[in-house]
Write a protein that holds these residues in place. Sequence first.
Motif, PDB file in Angstrom:
ATOM      1  N   MET A   1      30.724  13.449  -2.222  1.00 22.33           N
ATOM      2  CA  MET A   1      31.134  13.952  -3.532  1.00 22.33           C
ATOM      3  C   MET A   1      32.073  15.139  -3.356  1.00 22.33           C
ATOM      4  O   MET A   1      31.837  16.028  -2.540  1.00 22.33           O
ATOM      5  CB  MET A   1      29.892  14.374  -4.332  1.00 22.33           C
ATOM      6  N   LYS A   2      33.179  15.117  -4.117  1.00 20.03           N
ATOM      7  CA  LYS A   2      34.175  16.173  -4.035  1.00 20.03           C
ATOM      8  C   LYS A   2      34.299  16.893  -5.381  1.00 20.03           C
ATOM      9  O   LYS A   2      34.075  16.287  -6.428  1.00 20.03           O
ATOM     10  CB  LYS A   2      35.532  15.599  -3.641  1.00 20.03           C
ATOM     11  N   LEU A   3      34.702  18.159  -5.328  1.00 24.13           N
ATOM     12  CA  LEU A   3      34.868  18.944  -6.551  1.00 24.13           C
ATOM     13  C   LEU A   3      36.240  19.598  -6.571  1.00 24.13           C
ATOM     14  O   LEU A   3      36.607  20.337  -5.656  1.00 24.13           O
ATOM     15  CB  LEU A   3      33.777  20.012  -6.651  1.00 24.13           C
ATOM     16  N   TRP A   4      36.994  19.303  -7.644  1.00 25.86           N
ATOM     17  CA  TRP A   4      38.321  19.894  -7.850  1.00 25.86           C
ATOM     18  C   TRP A   4      38.198  20.935  -8.959  1.00 25.86           C
ATOM     19  O   TRP A   4      37.713  20.645 -10.039  1.00 25.86           O
ATOM     20  CB  TRP A   4      39.313  18.814  -8.257  1.00 25.86           C
ATOM     21  N   LEU A   5      38.631  22.159  -8.676  1.00 21.38           N
ATOM     22  CA  LEU A   5      38.473  23.259  -9.620  1.00 21.38           C
ATOM     23  C   LEU A   5      39.835  23.784 -10.070  1.00 21.38           C
ATOM     24  O   LEU A   5      40.659  24.189  -9.244  1.00 21.38           O
ATOM     25  CB  LEU A   5      37.670  24.394  -8.965  1.00 21.38           C
ATOM     26  N   GLY A  55      38.724  21.435  -3.651  1.00 24.19           N
ATOM     27  CA  GLY A  55      40.150  21.649  -3.798  1.00 24.19           C
ATOM     28  C   GLY A  55      40.411  22.171  -5.194  1.00 24.19           C
ATOM     29  O   GLY A  55      39.485  22.371  -5.984  1.00 24.19           O
ATOM     30  N   GLY A  56      41.688  22.399  -5.516  1.00 28.10           N
ATOM     31  CA  GLY A  56      41.959  22.880  -6.865  1.00 28.10           C
ATOM     32  C   GLY A  56      43.379  23.352  -7.057  1.00 28.10           C
ATOM     33  O   GLY A  56      44.185  23.394  -6.123  1.00 28.10           O
ATOM     34  N   ALA A 147      36.161  16.995 -11.673  1.00 25.60           N
ATOM     35  CA  ALA A 147      37.034  18.148 -11.903  1.00 25.60           C
ATOM     36  C   ALA A 147      36.419  19.051 -12.958  1.00 25.60           C
ATOM     37  O   ALA A 147      35.900  18.571 -13.963  1.00 25.60           O
ATOM     38  CB  ALA A 147      38.417  17.689 -12.358  1.00 25.60           C
ATOM     39  N   VAL A 148      36.477  20.362 -12.722  1.00 28.92           N
ATOM     40  CA  VAL A 148      35.963  21.336 -13.685  1.00 28.92           C
ATOM     41  C   VAL A 148      37.013  22.427 -13.891  1.00 28.92           C
ATOM     42  O   VAL A 148      37.577  22.956 -12.928  1.00 28.92           O
ATOM     43  CB  VAL A 148      34.633  21.964 -13.208  1.00 28.92           C
TER      44      VAL A 148
END
Length: 395
Positions: A1-5, A55-56, A147-148
């Motif tokens: 699981m990846k999170l883009w901010l 990432g972001g 994405a958040v």
Amino acid sequence: MKLWLFGLYGIVATTAVAGDRAVKKGITDTTGLVSSLPVFKDLERYSPLNFDQFGGHEIRALDRNLYSELFSHWEENQHFDYRILKELEEDLKDIKAKKGTALNCGSGVLEELKPVSTLEDEGLSLEQIVERIEKDILEFKDDETVAVNVASTEPVIPYDQEVHGSLEGFERAIKENRKDRISASMIYAYVSLKNGIPYGNFTPSAGSGIPALKELAEKNGVPHAGNDGKTGETLVKTTLAPMFAYRNLKVLGWMGYNILGDLDGKVLSHKQNKESKVVSKDKVVSKILGYEPYTITEINYFPSLQDNKTAFDFIHYQGFLGTKMKFYFTWDAVDAIVAAPLVLDIARFLNFAKKKGVKGVVKELAFFFKSPMDTDEYNTHKQFETLVNWYRSLK
């Protein structure tokens, strides 16, 4: 699981990433994470707590990295143990932001983040900006990317039915370069939902809340949620206000006075940027009580507080025999510490929702937001019960 901010180098984003990595390394526990409560223990099967990659997008300090930005925030705030900070250096120094957009973000953002480096500076059209944002995200994403938006609060853009009312109109506006009616948060939400990425809006900015983007989420079968993370004074308001309703006590007036420093305070010291935040914080009392007592909601910049956010609330209420009485409370918290775990929570629940085939607005995540979309339920107790029941019904 990846999170883009979106807003990767801000104090909330950097603290969220640091917290995730600290839990992964076993140097802190999961205190503060709603998604780690026993009632959600099976969530780990669907949305593991520790993300594989971060990432972001960002509009400042693009020659730096997440660790250097976190260190800068830490030097100003000392918001957690220095030993944790040092142990995370190797984990965070290779995380770097891509250049983002500050379209219609207001004077508060552009003046207080100086120097900034935005896609608009390159003279790109709206269509080209969207293409660049999309390219960055597609190079990063996998099937479990969320994405958040944790960027600074934008000014309110007047609703335009022609642009915001339908997906067709919104995409036409992009092609026609209607920069006057589209903001950065809308662009970020559009690109995310267009590419099947669940989107959470932790800010009071428009984000995915306009009809055009709700339509896109439904069309592409993507879950999204927002708006404006409920972390401090409003959390207390929405927990305490039901008490007056349960006891049939009449609230005559509710004053909330908030002071804060740091970049958030600087941005919100600009009238345009402050407007949507005040509206988000002010309306919750009347929504819960079912009537409109006199209210004052104020937010002021107080430089020496840094990321310590302090709120003074005064409640004037009437009881039996018409007697008037008073209630006071003070909320004092490090904003990034109460906000960061919720960012991780929202991402985990949105990924869970996607895996379970949920699409469109996930109103059951209202517990996490001051201005939850598509629901009139603002009572924290009932919101939490709804969250638990929703989770149990899907797992």
